[in-house]
Enzyme design. Sequence first.
Site, short mmCIF file in Angstrom:
data_model
loop_
_atom_site.label_atom_id
_atom_site.label_comp_id
_atom_site.label_asym_id
_atom_site.label_seq_id
_atom_site.Cartn_x
_atom_site.Cartn_y
_atom_site.Cartn_z
N GLU A 159 78.44 -0.48 76.09
CA GLU A 159 79.52 -0.70 75.13
C GLU A 159 79.08 -0.29 73.74
O GLU A 159 77.92 -0.47 73.36
CB GLU A 159 79.94 -2.17 75.14
N HIS B 46 86.26 -5.58 75.40
CA HIS B 46 85.51 -6.83 75.55
C HIS B 46 86.12 -7.93 74.67
O HIS B 46 85.43 -8.60 73.89
CB HIS B 46 84.04 -6.62 75.19
#
Length: 414
Positions: free
Chosen positions: A262, A285
Amino acid sequence: MGPVARALLLENPHPDADPILSRAGFEVVRHPGALGEDDLIEALAGVDLLGIRSGTQVTERVLDAHPGLTAIGAFCIGTNQIDLRAAARRGIAVFNAPFSNTRSVVELAVAEIIALTRRLTVRDKAMHAGTWDKTSSGSHEVRGRTLGIVGYGNIGTQLSVVAEALGLRVVFYDTAEKLALGNAHRTGSLAELLAVSDIVTLHVDGRPGNAGMFDRRQFEQMKHGAAFLNLSRGFLVDYATLREKILDGSISGAAVDVFPNEPRGNGDPFESELRNLPNVILTPHVGGSTQEAQENIGHFVAGKIAKYANAGSTDLAVNLPRLSLPASDSARYRIAFVHRNTPGVLALVNQTFAEHGANIEGQILGTLGEIGYVVTDISSELPREAVAAVSEMEDTLRLRVLARPGSSDADEDE
């Protein structure tokens, strides 16, 4: 006057954490994004408390560079980004927020279950492209369909209850023994769950053994046309196979909130094989990213790390025995002592205090695997010779002397 105690907060935890830490005697420094290993080592100079979220990796190399760090607060649920054993061996307590964002994750899962089942993403995209396509093709009510929950912990159980209220039939699978809530049914295996579920959602923890748990074999065991959600951990799932199954129609849609790699900060580029697929919801997220959840997490984690730093309390710690010794008005010092879990350590500690004339007012001991933790209140003067003797014991990992109200001595870390 000793050095200023500092708390470094990364990745923008809720600002309510700041006054909690300030009232506990810490100067708060913030950095908006995650930090890589080298930058983190540099940033931790002179820092006592570290607060992170999921994007910062606290490795053994980081801890080697700063063994005097007192505590780490993970302002999220997961702690797999922290080397917990290495922290414990240095007497660094780690705290997270296992309950604070549960409702937020559940609500996102419910919203995505409905959106995928009604194919709202496809309808929305067509409308924004200027196409009117009114059809019931591929759209279903969630009522009467079967939701398979993989992982029946805090989030899985609450999702189970809410899903039943919407009329879903709930089945779940967990490797641990869990009490089924409501009318939920426990399946004997993951394969059994996948065979009967119209929607499959993952809610398992980040332990290393779960890595890659959902790959081609599991996708091929799912019902044809089922939907898939992962709001749990990015490294659990083979996303290349998920892409393949969406394109061939085996999977009718997917919602993914977590990814193996990420970006560290907002605005950084995001790459994934799941981009631009039909009926796929991608979120950055944000399962627990509501104002309510982040406020709760900010209060909870800041309070825990401050209480460990100033009172030695490890209530709900992740990597140390969970202890909380009530405060005593007559105690002048509190000794927070982390040691190897070896027989006879407590007796030796108490003998050492007694031989140097220190009076023990209260004491509590706990163990967790290879680690032992003792909190001891001393109501007399505390001879430095006793502190030095305990600090030099073979099994000592870390000893902190916490001055209690009425004592003029500053806190010490041996």
